[in-house]
Design a protein around this motif. Structure first.
Motif, mmCIF file in Angstrom:
data_model
loop_
_atom_site.group_PDB
_atom_site.id
_atom_site.type_symbol
_atom_site.label_atom_id
_atom_site.label_comp_id
_atom_site.label_asym_id
_atom_site.label_seq_id
_atom_site.Cartn_x
_atom_site.Cartn_y
_atom_site.Cartn_z
ATOM 1 N N PHE A 1 55.398 62.715 20.427
ATOM 2 C CA PHE A 1 55.100 63.397 20.182
ATOM 3 C C PHE A 1 54.327 62.360 18.757
ATOM 4 O O PHE A 1 54.907 62.402 17.485
ATOM 5 C CB PHE A 1 54.022 64.549 19.272
ATOM 6 C CG PHE A 1 53.820 65.370 21.178
ATOM 7 C CD1 PHE A 1 54.032 64.935 22.365
ATOM 8 C CD2 PHE A 1 53.871 66.698 21.203
ATOM 9 C CE1 PHE A 1 53.786 65.295 23.811
ATOM 10 C CE2 PHE A 1 53.321 67.328 22.489
ATOM 11 C CZ PHE A 1 53.507 66.472 23.664
ATOM 12 N N THR A 2 53.014 61.268 18.493
ATOM 13 C CA THR A 2 52.876 61.425 16.996
ATOM 14 C C THR A 2 51.274 61.515 16.449
ATOM 15 O O THR A 2 50.146 61.177 17.514
ATOM 16 C CB THR A 2 52.300 59.599 16.916
ATOM 17 O OG1 THR A 2 54.332 59.432 17.656
ATOM 18 C CG2 THR A 2 52.526 59.149 15.782
ATOM 19 N N ILE A 3 51.253 62.053 15.006
ATOM 20 C CA ILE A 3 49.759 62.439 14.919
ATOM 21 C C ILE A 3 49.484 61.114 13.627
ATOM 22 O O ILE A 3 50.335 60.525 12.823
ATOM 23 C CB ILE A 3 50.408 63.873 14.362
ATOM 24 C CG1 ILE A 3 50.088 65.084 14.948
ATOM 25 C CG2 ILE A 3 48.649 63.611 13.262
ATOM 26 C CD1 ILE A 3 50.923 65.833 13.971
ATOM 27 N N SER A 4 48.161 60.881 14.251
ATOM 28 C CA SER A 4 47.832 60.019 13.144
ATOM 29 C C SER A 4 46.286 60.479 12.895
ATOM 30 O O SER A 4 45.788 60.969 13.335
ATOM 31 C CB SER A 4 47.526 58.280 13.399
ATOM 32 O OG SER A 4 46.725 58.590 14.663
ATOM 33 N N GLN A 5 45.438 59.573 11.443
ATOM 34 C CA GLN A 5 44.479 60.795 11.260
ATOM 35 C C GLN A 5 43.402 59.198 10.673
ATOM 36 O O GLN A 5 43.719 58.474 9.969
ATOM 37 C CB GLN A 5 44.940 60.791 9.914
ATOM 38 C CG GLN A 5 43.824 62.317 9.065
ATOM 39 C CD GLN A 5 44.430 62.659 8.316
ATOM 40 O OE1 GLN A 5 44.865 62.624 7.254
ATOM 41 N NE2 GLN A 5 43.986 64.593 8.273
ATOM 42 N N ASP A 6 42.322 59.028 10.775
ATOM 43 C CA ASP A 6 41.640 58.275 10.952
ATOM 44 C C ASP A 6 39.843 59.019 9.681
ATOM 45 O O ASP A 6 39.088 59.665 9.927
ATOM 46 C CB ASP A 6 40.595 57.923 11.593
ATOM 47 C CG ASP A 6 39.738 57.189 11.247
ATOM 48 O OD1 ASP A 6 39.315 56.439 10.210
ATOM 49 O OD2 ASP A 6 38.885 56.097 12.319
ATOM 50 N N ASN A 7 40.393 59.028 8.433
ATOM 51 C CA ASN A 7 39.895 59.168 7.376
ATOM 52 C C ASN A 7 38.472 59.101 7.185
ATOM 53 O O ASN A 7 37.732 59.815 6.961
ATOM 54 C CB ASN A 7 40.278 59.387 6.165
ATOM 55 C CG ASN A 7 41.422 59.607 6.177
ATOM 56 O OD1 ASN A 7 42.421 61.089 6.314
ATOM 57 N ND2 ASN A 7 42.597 59.497 5.099
ATOM 58 N N ALA A 8 38.531 58.392 7.871
ATOM 59 C CA ALA A 8 36.692 57.614 7.369
ATOM 60 C C ALA A 8 36.185 58.578 8.805
ATOM 61 O O ALA A 8 34.216 58.715 8.437
ATOM 62 C CB ALA A 8 37.028 56.156 7.905
ATOM 63 N N GLU A 9 36.863 58.562 9.754
ATOM 64 C CA GLU A 9 36.090 59.152 10.507
ATOM 65 C C GLU A 9 36.535 60.823 10.605
ATOM 66 O O GLU A 9 35.470 61.729 11.833
ATOM 67 C CB GLU A 9 36.148 58.595 11.776
ATOM 68 C CG GLU A 9 36.014 57.410 12.330
ATOM 69 C CD GLU A 9 34.366 57.115 12.105
ATOM 70 O OE1 GLU A 9 33.331 58.185 12.953
ATOM 71 O OE2 GLU A 9 33.927 55.991 12.295
ATOM 72 N N ASN A 10 36.676 61.445 9.300
ATOM 73 C CA ASN A 10 37.333 62.710 10.028
ATOM 74 C C ASN A 10 37.594 63.243 10.852
ATOM 75 O O ASN A 10 38.207 64.388 11.589
ATOM 76 C CB ASN A 10 36.011 63.956 9.663
ATOM 77 C CG ASN A 10 35.291 63.861 8.358
ATOM 78 O OD1 ASN A 10 36.025 62.874 7.544
ATOM 79 N ND2 ASN A 10 34.779 64.260 7.865
ATOM 80 N N THR A 11 38.837 62.383 11.706
ATOM 81 C CA THR A 11 39.450 62.753 12.844
ATOM 82 C C THR A 11 41.172 62.963 13.006
ATOM 83 O O THR A 11 41.992 61.960 11.721
ATOM 84 C CB THR A 11 38.730 61.212 13.520
ATOM 85 O OG1 THR A 11 37.436 61.475 14.186
ATOM 86 C CG2 THR A 11 39.475 61.770 15.148
ATOM 87 N N LEU A 12 41.595 63.270 13.330
ATOM 88 C CA LEU A 12 42.890 64.058 13.865
ATOM 89 C C LEU A 12 43.287 63.515 15.122
ATOM 90 O O LEU A 12 42.479 64.353 15.914
ATOM 91 C CB LEU A 12 43.174 65.140 13.347
ATOM 92 C CG LEU A 12 44.936 65.053 13.192
ATOM 93 C CD1 LEU A 12 45.649 64.223 12.300
ATOM 94 C CD2 LEU A 12 45.462 66.707 13.360
ATOM 95 N N ASN A 13 44.148 62.803 15.275
ATOM 96 C CA ASN A 13 44.622 61.935 16.949
ATOM 97 C C ASN A 13 45.691 62.796 16.720
ATOM 98 O O ASN A 13 47.022 62.464 16.146
ATOM 99 C CB ASN A 13 44.862 60.379 17.389
ATOM 100 C CG ASN A 13 43.199 60.363 16.960
ATOM 101 O OD1 ASN A 13 42.485 60.825 17.237
ATOM 102 N ND2 ASN A 13 42.896 59.192 15.939
#
Length: 124
Positions: free
Chosen positions: A68-80
């Motif tokens: 499993f890998t977590i990634s974050q898109d700060n511009a979109e306030n999104t966590l994957n």
């Protein structure tokens, strides 16, 4: 108050992959220091899967490391959450949550705002 909404759950066979996403309504550094994924199976306690924090730190539970890998898109306030090589024991309701403090994946009580969860089922 931070509203959190998860998406992307579903049913897959063992060995397959799924991607979950989580969107937070607010992403200020005052309210959100860390975001993470947690899961709960029927009859079991909720457990931390993995988190990522503004200071760049990440932590994962041992059973998902390397898969499993977590990634974050700060511009979109999104966590994957990218989940590969899924196993039947990964079956659970997955929740996204935010924390106001820098913390660790196992410190569930540090997480204040939670989504309603999305179901992941791994079965042949």
């Amino acid at each position: 108050q931070v509203h959190v909404v998860e998406s992307g759950g579903g049913s897959v066979q063992p060995g397959e992959s799924l991607r979950l996403s989580c969107k937070a309504s607010i992403f200020s550094d005052v309210l959100v220091k860390c975001m993470g994924w947690f899961r709960q199976s029927p009859g079991k306690e909720r457990e931390g899967v993995g988190i990522i924090c503004r200071d760049g730190s990440e932590s994962y539970t041992n059973s998902v490391k390397g898969r499993f890998t977590i990634s974050q898109d700060n511009a979109e306030n999104t966590l994957n959450l990218e989940m590969n090589s899924l196993r039947p024991e990964d079956t659970a309701t997955y929740y996204c949550a935010t924390s106001r403090v820098y913390t660790f994946y196992s410190a569930i009580n540090d997480f204040s705002f939670w989504g309603h969860g999305t179901q992941v089922t791994v079965s042949s």
